[in-house]
Design an enzyme around this catalytic site. Structure first.
Site, PDB file in Angstrom:
ATOM      1  N   HIS A 140       5.420 -11.437   4.990  1.00 13.66           N
ATOM      2  CA  HIS A 140       4.515 -11.062   6.076  1.00 13.66           C
ATOM      3  C   HIS A 140       3.685 -12.242   6.575  1.00 13.66           C
ATOM      4  O   HIS A 140       2.786 -12.059   7.397  1.00 13.66           O
ATOM      5  CB  HIS A 140       3.584  -9.935   5.618  1.00 13.66           C
ATOM      6  CG  HIS A 140       4.313  -8.701   5.185  1.00 13.66           C
ATOM      7  ND1 HIS A 140       4.613  -7.670   6.036  1.00 13.66           N
ATOM      8  CD2 HIS A 140       4.826  -8.344   3.986  1.00 13.66           C
ATOM      9  CE1 HIS A 140       5.274  -6.718   5.384  1.00 13.66           C
ATOM     10  NE2 HIS A 140       5.412  -7.111   4.128  1.00 13.66           N
ATOM     11  N   HIS A 160       6.535 -11.889  11.922  1.00 13.48           N
ATOM     12  CA  HIS A 160       7.446 -11.216  11.008  1.00 13.48           C
ATOM     13  C   HIS A 160       7.821  -9.833  11.511  1.00 13.48           C
ATOM     14  O   HIS A 160       7.120  -9.236  12.344  1.00 13.48           O
ATOM     15  CB  HIS A 160       6.845 -11.109   9.603  1.00 13.48           C
ATOM     16  CG  HIS A 160       5.609 -10.271   9.542  1.00 13.48           C
ATOM     17  ND1 HIS A 160       4.357 -10.778   9.795  1.00 13.48           N
ATOM     18  CD2 HIS A 160       5.421  -8.950   9.264  1.00 13.48           C
ATOM     19  CE1 HIS A 160       3.456  -9.820   9.676  1.00 13.48           C
ATOM     20  NE2 HIS A 160       4.081  -8.686   9.355  1.00 13.48           N
ATOM     21  N   HIS A 175       8.712  -1.245   3.891  1.00 19.34           N
ATOM     22  CA  HIS A 175       7.305  -1.652   3.787  1.00 19.34           C
ATOM     23  C   HIS A 175       6.371  -0.447   3.772  1.00 19.34           C
ATOM     24  O   HIS A 175       5.324  -0.474   3.114  1.00 19.34           O
ATOM     25  CB  HIS A 175       6.967  -2.583   4.948  1.00 19.34           C
ATOM     26  CG  HIS A 175       5.559  -3.059   4.975  1.00 19.34           C
ATOM     27  ND1 HIS A 175       4.928  -3.600   3.881  1.00 19.34           N
ATOM     28  CD2 HIS A 175       4.629  -3.071   5.987  1.00 19.34           C
ATOM     29  CE1 HIS A 175       3.681  -3.936   4.206  1.00 19.34           C
ATOM     30  NE2 HIS A 175       3.479  -3.622   5.464  1.00 19.34           N
TER      31      HIS A 175
END
Length: 217
Positions: A52, A56, A62
């Protein structure tokens, strides 16, 4: 205009040991395993970083325990026509009223990728705990219009203090992709070609991208 002559905007922040990260996340670091000298013809380094850091792409993994890793994602959402919209100084959340001036609701009139600029100058050298995020209702309305990818010039589409991550949960439910930490300081409002391909990291929850915009003509 010939393809080679189309202007390009690099919308990726620099990545180095001083790059800001979410508090507690792994910063960028680099060590040298080999350096050019007697008996060694090359420099070879090793890097450690959170995926991150810098510009990104988040993967569903996530924000969803059963979500796909970034290496399994289709690349199509990260490549193609997009619209940059300015909502500079809009406050804590990007509400529909902040971007409505640049939204055409006619069928297929809005490109399937939307990047929102909220910063007069994106803070590439420090963590911003008061970062601007998307209101989940805004993400829902963009998805209703066929948007496949949203992007922002801050570290997250949700507030830094959020534990429920409502905007991330909207993109999970609606199947959208997301780009964060973009630098849109010098990009006028308008339509561009986005190129921001994630690495094929087969087990990762995100991937760095080298995000660029290219003039359409």
């Amino acid at each position: 205009m010939p393809e080679a002559a189309r202007p390009i905007w690099d919308i990726s922040p620099p990545v180095h040991a001083g790059s800001p990260v979410f508090p507690g996340d792994t910063p960028y670091s680099q060590t040298w395993g080999a350096t050019i000298g007697p008996g060694c013809p090359v420099n070879v380094s090793a890097i450690t970083l959170s995926p991150h850091v810098g510009a990104h792409a988040d993967a569903p993994l996530h924000y969803d325990a059963d979500g796909a890793p970034v290496g399994a994602l289709a690349l199509a959402p990260f490549l193609g026509p997009c619209r940059v919209i300015h909502a500079i100084g809009c406050g804590a959340l990007i509400a529909w009223q902040h971007i409505a001036h640049a939204i055409d609701t006619r069928p297929a009139a809005l490109p399937p990728r939307v990047l929102v600029r909220t910063c007069a100058r994106m803070p590439v050298d420090r963590w911003d705990d008061a970062l601007t995020a998307y209101a989940p209702e805004t993400v829902e309305r963009l998805a209703d219009l066929g948007v496949l990818l949203i992007g922002i010039d801050t570290a997250s589409i949700d507030p830094a203090s959020s534990k429920q991550l409502p905007s991330h949960q909207v993109i999970r439910r609606r199947g959208l992709r997301v780009l964060e930490n973009l630098v849109l300081d010098d990009v006028p409002e308008g339509d561009y070609e986005l190129i921001a391909l994630p690495l094929k990291l087969t087990t990762a929850d995100a991937s760095p991208v080298r995000a660029v915009l290219r003039a359409l003509s």
